[in-house]
Design an enzyme around this catalytic site. Structure first.
Site, PDB file in Angstrom:
ATOM      1  N   LYS A 101       5.658   1.622  -2.831  1.00 11.69           N
ATOM      2  CA  LYS A 101       5.238   3.175  -3.661  1.00 11.69           C
ATOM      3  C   LYS A 101       4.861   3.774  -4.786  1.00 11.69           C
ATOM      4  CE  LYS A 101       4.882   7.236  -1.401  1.00 11.69           C
ATOM      5  NZ  LYS A 101       4.407   7.949   0.291  1.00 11.69           N
ATOM      6  N   LYS A 110       1.093  -1.462   0.077  1.00 16.00           N
ATOM      7  CA  LYS A 110      -0.177   0.250   0.458  1.00 16.00           C
ATOM      8  C   LYS A 110       0.667   1.100   0.259  1.00 16.00           C
ATOM      9  CE  LYS A 110      -4.061   1.801   0.353  1.00 16.00           C
ATOM     10  NZ  LYS A 110      -3.879   2.701  -0.842  1.00 16.00           N
ATOM     11  N   ASN A 152      -1.200  19.871   0.050  1.00 18.12           N
ATOM     12  CA  ASN A 152      -2.303  19.054   0.948  1.00 18.12           C
ATOM     13  C   ASN A 152      -2.595  19.154   2.177  1.00 18.12           C
ATOM     14  OD1 ASN A 152      -5.022  17.833   1.053  1.00 18.12           O
ATOM     15  ND2 ASN A 152      -3.809  16.136   1.012  1.00 18.12           N
ATOM     16  N   SER A 156      -7.220   5.235   3.708  1.00 18.91           N
ATOM     17  CA  SER A 156      -7.258   4.550   2.376  1.00 18.91           C
ATOM     18  C   SER A 156      -8.045   3.410   2.953  1.00 18.91           C
ATOM     19  CB  SER A 156      -6.113   4.527   1.860  1.00 18.91           C
ATOM     20  OG  SER A 156      -5.644   5.567   1.202  1.00 18.91           O
ATOM     21  N   THR A 189      -4.488  13.589   6.290  1.00 13.39           N
ATOM     22  CA  THR A 189      -3.477  12.911   6.614  1.00 13.39           C
ATOM     23  C   THR A 189      -3.428  14.273   7.919  1.00 13.39           C
ATOM     24  OG1 THR A 189      -2.520  12.513   4.417  1.00 13.39           O
ATOM     25  CG2 THR A 189      -0.882  13.471   5.947  1.00 13.39           C
ATOM     26  N   LYS A 214       5.008   1.846   8.516  1.00 11.06           N
ATOM     27  CA  LYS A 214       3.803   2.871   8.690  1.00 11.06           C
ATOM     28  C   LYS A 214       2.815   2.474   8.860  1.00 11.06           C
ATOM     29  CE  LYS A 214       3.349   6.695   6.008  1.00 11.06           C
ATOM     30  NZ  LYS A 214       3.163   7.573   5.374  1.00 11.06           N
TER      31      LYS A 214
HETATM   32  N1  GLU Z   1       0.429   8.782   0.288  1.00 12.89           N
HETATM   33  C1  GLU Z   1       0.691   8.775   1.131  1.00 12.89           C
HETATM   34  C2  GLU Z   1       1.406   7.734   2.716  1.00 12.89           C
HETATM   35  O1  GLU Z   1       2.973   8.917   1.980  1.00 12.89           O
HETATM   36  C3  GLU Z   1      -0.504   7.521   1.822  1.00 12.89           C
HETATM   37  C4  GLU Z   1      -0.295   6.281   1.157  1.00 12.89           C
HETATM   38  C5  GLU Z   1      -1.862   5.613   0.581  1.00 12.89           C
HETATM   39  O2  GLU Z   1      -3.114   5.745   1.229  1.00 12.89           O
HETATM   40  O3  GLU Z   1      -1.332   4.540   0.439  1.00 12.89           O
HETATM   41  O4  GLU Z   1       0.916   7.614   4.171  1.00 12.89           O
END
Ligand code: GLU
Length: 421
Positions: free
Chosen positions: A104, A68, A219, A347, A188, A92
């Site tokens: 990613k 993810k 954002n 998410s 976030t 995370k």
């Molecule tokens: N880009 C965000 C992060 O770095 C969200 C990633 C997601 O929702 O999968 O945590």
């Protein structure tokens, strides 16, 4: 960013290892990604010329569930950067106890230079190029720097065309009309505010109206600035890639957000004084909040930081050297994998809703986000006290223990993959 980025990130993992139980085999497995894909994406530009963009998708680890993590559009995107960002996602999602691994993606592009239709062709082309390695059960992209619900909507639609069927759980952060959930765009910053409120009595005891300097007004940064202002904080400095603005009495954040929305940047601000970008990092404030890109605070400027606490809203804004310098100076650092985990947490709700065909109300999203953020923040604080660890190390230990449990439960065979690649 340099090739050393991943090595630098692994330093924090290594620092946590003596305090966590993880087999040597599992440690070795976590030092490299499960798979990395580099793609070339041809895009017909509006002037008729063809341009080829480099794109990446990295599945770092999927022990606890599908990989993810977001997709970033930025000119400086490299394989090393995407791999490191996927590495951070692994910890995370484990820290937040989400049923995901870490992934990613990114495209080396300056999206500001593209027209809307060029951006759409690039987004669809990139998705088509990575379609074989993603899916609701294997790897689930989402927004990151300079990608949002518009891009996610195009990508979800492109995937449906390729697979000739609906798979809304293939990407998260979609528009509401395409299966997104309310509250994802502010997730976030909402998550960061829950972490801030939970750690505040410990890191800023007795400070009623803390002051903050925020680097990054995208954002997350701009919404957080607004959220802090309405929680009694004083935002005394903010910046984006074009300007840094300061007012020791506190900036009018709504005016700056409006200026950014109407002009596209913070240049020529309607309020405050312009200062140098580096100057913002060295202001005497209660909290310094880097909310832009990785590596903002490093060996070259960490000694000049005069904040009492650093809240990492960006991914990886401090290098390992900066961490050490700030630790020696007694500056508390609240780590990225906790502070910015609200995005991926919401998410998860979206992915669950898509897979069950259900809808989530905004109230349910907010309530469950708060529960996840506060519970895991308290767990990190308790672990830090119990084992006398820095907050970052405690967060990694907490995540590593969850990964370790899942690896043990699968047995040695887990080190050799789950059979979907
Ligand atoms: N880009 C965000 C992060 O770095 C969200 C990633 C997601 O929702 O999968 O945590």
């Amino acid at each position: 960013m340099t090739e050393d980025l991943l090595e630098d990130a692994i330093v924090r993992f290594e620092e946590a290892l003596p305090h966590a139980e993880l087999s040597e085999d599992a440690c070795d497995r976590l030092r490299a990604p499960v798979s990395s894909l580099k793609v070339s994406v041809p895009v017909r530009m509006d002037d008729g010329k063809l341009r080829i963009f480099s794109g990446y998708r990295v599945r770092y680890d999927d022990t606890r569930g599908p990989a993810k993590g977001g997709i970033r559009y930025h000119p400086a995107v490299t394989a090393a950067e995407v791999t490191t960002l996927a590495f951070w996602m692994t910890f995370k999602t484990a820290l937040m106890d989400l049923p995901f691994g870490g992934g990613k993606g990114g495209v080396a592009v300056d999206p500001k230079q593209l027209s809307a239709s060029e951006l759409e062709r690039l987004s669809r082309g990139y998705l088509a190029a990575i379609a074989d390695v993603i899916g609701p059960n294997v790897d689930v992209p989402a927004p990151d720097v300079a990608t949002g619900e518009l891009v996610m909507g195009w990508m979800a639609h492109e995937y449906a065309k390729i697979r000739r069927g609906h798979h809304p759980g293939v990407v998260t952060g979609k528009p509401l009309a395409l299966g997104g959930v309310p509250g994802r765009t502010s997730a976030t910053s909402d998550g960061a505010l829950h972490v801030l409120r939970t750690v505040q009595p410990r890191v800023l005891p007795g400070v009623d109206h803390p002051s903050a300097a925020i680097q990054g007004f995208g954002n997350a940064g701009s919404q957080l600035a607004a959220g802090l202002a309405s929680s009694g904080w004083r935002g005394i400095a903010v910046s984006d890639s074009s300007a840094a603005i300061h007012d020791p009495k506190g900036l009018d954040i709504p005016a700056l957000r409006e200026h950014k929305t109407s002009t596209g940047s913070l240049a020529d601000p309607p309020v405050g004084e312009e200062i140098g970008a580096e100057e913002l990092l060295c202001l005497e404030v209660d909290a310094l909040i880097p909310a832009a890109l990785e590596g903002a605070i490093h060996a070259g400027n960490a000694e000049k930081v005069r904040a009492r606490v650093v809240f990492e809203v960006a991914n990886g804004p401090l290098t390992a050297d900066a961490d050490r310098i700030l630790d020696e100076a007694g500056v508390e650092v609240v780590p990225d994998i906790l502070v910015n985990a609200g995005g991926v947490t919401v998410s998860w709700f979206e992915w669950v809703a898509n897979r069950t065909g259900d809808r989530w109300t905004e109230e349910a999203v907010r309530r469950r986000l708060e529960e996840r953020m506060v519970t895991e923040t308290k767990a990190v604080l308790a672990l830090a006290d119990e084992r006398e660890l820095r907050l970052r190390t405690a967060a990694y230990v907490h995540a590593i223990e969850r990964l370790s449990e899942a690896m043990d439960a699968k047995g040695t065979a887990a080190l050799f993959g789950d059979g979907d690649r």
